[in-house]
Structures are given as C-alpha cells and as structure tokens.
Design an enzyme around this catalytic site. Structure first.
Site, PDB file in Angstrom:
ATOM      1  N   THR A   1       0.829  -1.213   0.000  1.00 65.03           N
ATOM      2  CA  THR A   1       0.000   0.000   0.000  1.00 65.03           C
ATOM      3  C   THR A   1       0.862   1.262   0.000  1.00 65.03           C
ATOM      4  OG1 THR A   1      -1.640  -1.215   1.267  1.00 65.03           O
ATOM      5  CG2 THR A   1      -1.858   1.166   1.271  1.00 65.03           C
ATOM      6  N   VAL A   2       1.782   1.337   0.951  1.00 61.97           N
ATOM      7  CA  VAL A   2       2.582   2.563   1.097  1.00 61.97           C
ATOM      8  C   VAL A   2       3.594   2.699  -0.049  1.00 61.97           C
ATOM      9  CG1 VAL A   2       4.196   3.812   2.605  1.00 61.97           C
ATOM     10  CG2 VAL A   2       2.268   2.555   3.606  1.00 61.97           C
TER      11      VAL A   2
ATOM     12  N   LYS B   1       6.453   1.921  11.925  1.00 63.22           N
ATOM     13  CA  LYS B   1       6.311   2.369  13.320  1.00 63.22           C
ATOM     14  C   LYS B   1       6.719   1.299  14.326  1.00 63.22           C
ATOM     15  CE  LYS B   1       1.736   1.398  11.909  1.00 63.22           C
ATOM     16  NZ  LYS B   1       0.557   1.895  11.266  1.00 63.22           N
TER      17      LYS B   1
ATOM     18  N   GLU C   1       8.329  10.902   9.757  1.00 59.09           N
ATOM     19  CA  GLU C   1       7.002  11.538   9.883  1.00 59.09           C
ATOM     20  C   GLU C   1       5.879  10.510   9.698  1.00 59.09           C
ATOM     21  OE1 GLU C   1       6.317  15.331  10.193  1.00 59.09           O
ATOM     22  OE2 GLU C   1       4.773  14.064  11.043  1.00 59.09           O
TER      23      GLU C   1
ATOM     24  N   GLY D   1       0.317   9.065  10.442  1.00 62.64           N
ATOM     25  CA  GLY D   1       0.270   9.005   8.963  1.00 62.64           C
ATOM     26  C   GLY D   1       0.573  10.316   8.288  1.00 62.64           C
TER      27      GLY D   1
ATOM     28  N   GLY E   1     -11.597  -1.558   4.532  1.00 56.98           N
ATOM     29  CA  GLY E   1     -10.144  -1.512   4.335  1.00 56.98           C
ATOM     30  C   GLY E   1      -9.429  -0.654   5.357  1.00 56.98           C
TER      31      GLY E   1
ATOM     32  N   GLU F   1      -6.432  -3.708   9.712  1.00 62.09           N
ATOM     33  CA  GLU F   1      -5.512  -4.715   9.177  1.00 62.09           C
ATOM     34  C   GLU F   1      -6.273  -6.045   9.096  1.00 62.09           C
ATOM     35  OE1 GLU F   1      -2.220  -4.083   8.543  1.00 62.09           O
ATOM     36  OE2 GLU F   1      -2.383  -2.026   9.214  1.00 62.09           O
TER      37      GLU F   1
ATOM     38  N   ASP G   1      -0.612  -0.534  18.514  1.00 60.21           N
ATOM     39  CA  ASP G   1      -0.245   0.408  17.450  1.00 60.21           C
ATOM     40  C   ASP G   1      -0.142   1.840  18.020  1.00 60.21           C
ATOM     41  OD1 ASP G   1       0.041   0.990  14.492  1.00 60.21           O
ATOM     42  OD2 ASP G   1      -1.690   2.243  14.976  1.00 60.21           O
TER      43      ASP G   1
ATOM     44  N   LYS H   1       3.351   4.410  18.509  1.00 56.64           N
ATOM     45  CA  LYS H   1       3.419   5.803  18.070  1.00 56.64           C
ATOM     46  C   LYS H   1       3.710   6.734  19.260  1.00 56.64           C
ATOM     47  CE  LYS H   1       0.305   4.750  14.280  1.00 56.64           C
ATOM     48  NZ  LYS H   1      -1.113   4.658  13.894  1.00 56.64           N
TER      49      LYS H   1
HETATM   50  N1  LIG Z   1      -0.786   1.172   5.251  1.00 52.33           N
HETATM   51  C1  LIG Z   1      -0.774   2.300   5.927  1.00 52.33           C
HETATM   52  O1  LIG Z   1      -1.705   3.109   5.852  1.00 52.33           O
HETATM   53  C2  LIG Z   1       0.415   2.649   6.784  1.00 52.33           C
HETATM   54  C3  LIG Z   1       0.447   3.892   7.444  1.00 52.33           C
HETATM   55  C4  LIG Z   1       1.578   4.245   8.205  1.00 52.33           C
HETATM   56  C5  LIG Z   1       2.619   3.344   8.311  1.00 52.33           C
HETATM   57  N2  LIG Z   1       2.541   2.115   7.685  1.00 52.33           N
HETATM   58  C6  LIG Z   1       3.688   1.200   7.817  1.00 52.33           C
HETATM   59  O2  LIG Z   1       4.290   1.068   6.523  1.00 52.33           O
HETATM   60  C7  LIG Z   1       4.805  -0.239   6.357  1.00 52.33           C
HETATM   61  C8  LIG Z   1       4.208  -0.845   5.090  1.00 52.33           C
HETATM   62  O3  LIG Z   1       2.806  -0.922   5.223  1.00 52.33           O
HETATM   63  P1  LIG Z   1       1.882  -1.397   3.988  1.00 52.33           P
HETATM   64  O4  LIG Z   1       0.487  -1.156   4.427  1.00 52.33           O
HETATM   65  O5  LIG Z   1       2.360  -0.800   2.727  1.00 52.33           O
HETATM   66  O6  LIG Z   1       2.172  -2.963   3.996  1.00 52.33           O
HETATM   67  P2  LIG Z   1       1.827  -4.019   2.839  1.00 52.33           P
HETATM   68  O7  LIG Z   1       0.769  -3.492   1.950  1.00 52.33           O
HETATM   69  O8  LIG Z   1       1.641  -5.319   3.514  1.00 52.33           O
HETATM   70  O9  LIG Z   1       3.179  -4.077   1.980  1.00 52.33           O
HETATM   71  C9  LIG Z   1       4.378  -4.546   2.511  1.00 52.33           C
HETATM   72  C10 LIG Z   1       5.407  -4.606   1.408  1.00 52.33           C
HETATM   73  O10 LIG Z   1       6.664  -4.967   1.982  1.00 52.33           O
HETATM   74  C11 LIG Z   1       7.187  -6.092   1.288  1.00 52.33           C
HETATM   75  N3  LIG Z   1       7.914  -6.905   2.280  1.00 52.33           N
HETATM   76  C12 LIG Z   1       7.441  -7.416   3.431  1.00 52.33           C
HETATM   77  N4  LIG Z   1       8.417  -8.077   4.078  1.00 52.33           N
HETATM   78  C13 LIG Z   1       9.520  -7.971   3.308  1.00 52.33           C
HETATM   79  C14 LIG Z   1      10.842  -8.450   3.416  1.00 52.33           C
HETATM   80  N5  LIG Z   1      11.234  -9.188   4.461  1.00 52.33           N
HETATM   81  N6  LIG Z   1      11.727  -8.160   2.436  1.00 52.33           N
HETATM   82  C15 LIG Z   1      11.338  -7.426   1.376  1.00 52.33           C
HETATM   83  N7  LIG Z   1      10.097  -6.934   1.208  1.00 52.33           N
HETATM   84  C16 LIG Z   1       9.200  -7.221   2.163  1.00 52.33           C
HETATM   85  C17 LIG Z   1       6.011  -6.816   0.702  1.00 52.33           C
HETATM   86  O11 LIG Z   1       6.474  -7.563  -0.421  1.00 52.33           O
HETATM   87  P3  LIG Z   1       5.498  -8.361  -1.426  1.00 52.33           P
HETATM   88  O12 LIG Z   1       4.794  -7.285  -2.210  1.00 52.33           O
HETATM   89  O13 LIG Z   1       6.422  -9.158  -2.246  1.00 52.33           O
HETATM   90  O14 LIG Z   1       4.575  -9.153  -0.554  1.00 52.33           O
HETATM   91  C18 LIG Z   1       5.110  -5.635   0.312  1.00 52.33           C
HETATM   92  O15 LIG Z   1       5.480  -5.125  -0.939  1.00 52.33           O
HETATM   93  C19 LIG Z   1       4.459  -1.008   7.640  1.00 52.33           C
HETATM   94  O16 LIG Z   1       5.574  -0.991   8.498  1.00 52.33           O
HETATM   95  C20 LIG Z   1       3.305  -0.211   8.230  1.00 52.33           C
HETATM   96  O17 LIG Z   1       3.242  -0.302   9.632  1.00 52.33           O
HETATM   97  C21 LIG Z   1       1.478   1.771   6.925  1.00 52.33           C
END
Ligand SMILES: NC(=O)c1ccc[n+]([C@@H]2O[C@H](COP(=O)([O-])OP(=O)(O)OC[C@H]3O[C@@H](n4cnc5c(N)ncnc54)[C@H](OP(=O)(O)O)[C@@H]3O)[C@@H](O)[C@H]2O)c1
Length: 335
Positions: A13-14, A104, A128, A133, A186, A189, A200, A204
């Site tokens: 997502t990010v 985080k 940040e 977020g 959505g 999690e 969570d 923070k």
């Molecule tokens: N989503 C939000 O709104 C949000 C907001 C603030 C902070 N965050 C933080 O941002 C981070 C990412 O969140 P997300 O929602 O984008 O997660 P996500 O959608 O689950 O995506 C995670 C990504 O990381 C890759 N990945 C996971 N483990 C890995 C590893 N060991 N080596 C290499 N790549 C790896 C995954 O690869 P594949 O694509 O191959 O599976 C995927 O592309 C998290 O730490 C989360 O806490 C998220």
C-alpha cells in the site's frame, strides 16, 4: 537535470503510494530541489507478484542489489515488522545513505539507535509517516515548537479504533459489527489485534516520547488498555451525558519521570479530541508558551502516508543543500 537516486523497500500500500506521488510530482521536486527524484530499485518479498513499475526500475528480493547500487542517495522503507527492516536501515545509514521510514513497529523499538547512527554518519532519518500518517506531527513538534516546551500530548493515534468507537456511538452497533465494517472498508488490518488492543497507538506514543524527551519510559510501566474492554452500554451511557469514549494515548513528564498510557477515556464535549470521529487521527499538544494546539488529519492510507514520506524527502535534501553551502562558505572564509 540532476537526479536524487532513491530505492524503495516494500511495494505494498505505502510503497505504491510513494511511487505514484514521486512519479506525479516531479515538477514540484524540480522547483523545490532543482532535481528530479528517480526510483532506481524496489525491494519486495514475493518475486512472482506482478508489479506496475517502469521497465528500468530494478525489482529484487535481494537487499545486496540495493545497497550496492552506485550513487544511491536515499532509502524509503515501507516493509512490515522489525527485521529485516532494522538491519537494512542500519546498513544504509552506515553507508552514508539517508533513510525515510514508515515502519512504526520497528522505529518505536529502535528509534534511539537509528537516530544516533544517522548522526554519526552525518545523514538524516525521516520518520514523519510512523506517527499519525499524513498528519505532520513530527515536524510540528520538532521544528515549530522549538522554544516552547511540550508539557503533554493527548492523542487519537489509531484510525481503526476511532472508527469503531464512532460507529458504536453514532449508530448503536456492537463492537464486532463495527470491527467487521472497518475491515470491509479496508481501514483495519487483516489481523486487527494491534489496532484494537492499543499496541499500534503505544508504538506511536513511544516515538513521540523519543522525539519530545529524547528517551522513552520503561515499556513495562506503560499501561495499555484496548477498546475491546468497552461495551455498547458504556458507550450509550456516556452519550446520554453528552460524553464520548475515545482511545487516547497520553504522554507527559512528572519531575524526571515520563508518564505514558493508552486507554479508552471518557471525554466531555469541551475536550479538543471529543469531536474527532471516523478514521481520523488527532493530537492535542500542550506547550508552556502557546497553550494547546490540536492537529487533525488522516492517520493512515496510501496517499497520506506517501505524502509524509515525500515531505521528509524534500526536507532532507533541502537540509543537505544548505549544509553543502554552509561548508563551502566556511571554506571560503578560511582562505
Ligand atoms: N498502510 C498504511 O496506511 C500505513 C500507514 C503508516 C505506516 N505504515 C507502515 O508502513 C509499512 C508498510 O505498510 P503497507 O500497508 O504498505 O504494507 P503491505 O501493503 O503489507 O506491503 C508490505 C510490502 O513490503 C514487502 N515486504 C514485506 N516483508 C519484506 C521483506 N522481508 N523483504 C522485502 N520486502 C518485504 C512486501 O512484499 P510483497 O509485495 O512481495 O509481498 C510488500 O510489498 C508497515 O511498516 C506499516 O506499519 C502503513
């Protein structure tokens, strides 16, 4: 046109949000930095997934291919969990590469070490996106409240739990129905445990503590209560009194002791966080000169999180630019 060479760790997502924003806002980067930003490589876990990325972007599962990229300027990290993210960021900083993270969970635990490593290597770490977020709380505290001393922060730091409490309050639905609804939309999690049990928000809060006080309380002394302890009856009873339960993280200092807690708190209608509904996050920051400031905004999501990370990027390279010219003028003054 000169380029800032970036690598993206994670393309979920990010990560996809960062790619989208960087692609779309090159004109802003040219104006602000005199440079474009190029995503040269993306690290993922599953090589079989289809990725919507330009052909010239290296997609790899091997971090060695990232860290050995020639002239890499910055790593933007958006993967999940403590490891291997921590190792990757340590190695990047030690190699003199700037780091920007959204992680985080990892940063709450290792902020101190990573900030120190960045300082030692004369590079910057942007975080940040780890807290609230897209709402710019880190920069507000770090740069806009420098003379003020922050006395207390009260905050709604998890959008999912705020959504559930709002739905229970406004539409008389029970906790499980509200949670299912949040998942369907959505917001939650796939495993929402850390959203609703306060973990969570706790992470923070610890990042805020590091920023405000330069240290964190002993984690074992921080009380953490989730919203699943509340019943429909509690919420309706509060409503009859024109009050609302909100899931609040509080951090303050009493003497030399940092006091922190995450729990459902009953707020009267005059409290600045009483009206913060739905998935928004909000922080009421009380400082000694200005009094209480409240910041509200999207606490998660693809574009808000990417927004926080690209703002970090611009700030880091503006700082780097200023430091470069400072060194040059020092050199001229010396001759
Ligand atoms: N989503 C939000 O709104 C949000 C907001 C603030 C902070 N965050 C933080 O941002 C981070 C990412 O969140 P997300 O929602 O984008 O997660 P996500 O959608 O689950 O995506 C995670 C990504 O990381 C890759 N990945 C996971 N483990 C890995 C590893 N060991 N080596 C290499 N790549 C790896 C995954 O690869 P594949 O694509 O191959 O599976 C995927 O592309 C998290 O730490 C989360 O806490 C998220």
């Amino acid at each position: 046109m000169q380029k800032i060479k970036a690598a993206l760790l994670g393309y979920g997502t990010v990560g996809q949000g960062i790619q989208e924003v960087i692609h779309q806002y090159q004109e802003r980067f040219r104006l602000l930095l005199g440079k474009e930003v190029e995503i040269a490589a993306v690290l993922v876990q599953n090589p079989a997934k289809q990725r919507d990325l330009p052909e010239n972007v290296l997609v790899t599962t091997d971090f060695e291919e990232i860290i050995t990229l020639p002239d890499l300027n910055v790593v933007l990290e958006a993967i999940v969990g403590e490891e291997p993210a921590l190792t990757y960021l340590r190695r990047s900083l030690n190699k003199g590469i700037h780091v920007i993270t959204a992680n985080k969970m990892m940063f709450a635990r290792h902020a101190r070490e990573l900030l120190e490593t960045a300082r030692e290597n004369k590079v910057h770490i942007g975080f940040e996106a780890t807290t609230a977020g897209g709402t710019p709380i880190i920069r507000t505290i770090d740069q806009l409240l420098q003379v003020n001393r922050v006395e207390k922060v009260e905050a709604i730091l998890n959008g999912t739990s705020n959504y559930i409490l709002t739905a229970m309050n406004d539409r008389f639905i029970d906790f499980d129905t509200a949670l299912t609804e949040a998942q369907e939309k959505g917001y939650a999690e796939a495993d929402p445990t850390h959203d609703i049990d306060g973990t969570d928000a706790f992470n923070k809060l610890m990042i805020l503590s590091q920023l405000i006080y330069g240290e964190q309380p002993d984690w074992l002394n921080v009380r953490k209560t989730g919203i699943n302890s509340l019943t429909e009856a509690d919420i309706q009873h509060a409503k009859q009194e024109n009050k609302k339960y909100k899931h609040i993280g509080v951090i303050k200092k009493e003497g030399n002791t940092i006091i922190a807690e995450v729990s459902p708190v009953l707020l009267s209608s005059t409290h600045p966080l009483h009206h913060i509904d739905g998935v928004d996050n909000a922080l009421a920051i009380t400082s000694d000169i200005v009094g209480t400031i409240t910041l509200t905004g999207p606490g998660a999501g693809k574009l808000p999180t990417a927004s926080a990370m690209v703002e970090d990027l611009v700030q880091i390279f503006q700082k780097e630019h200023a430091e470069f010219y400072e060194k040059i003028s020092e050199k001229h003054a010396a001759v």
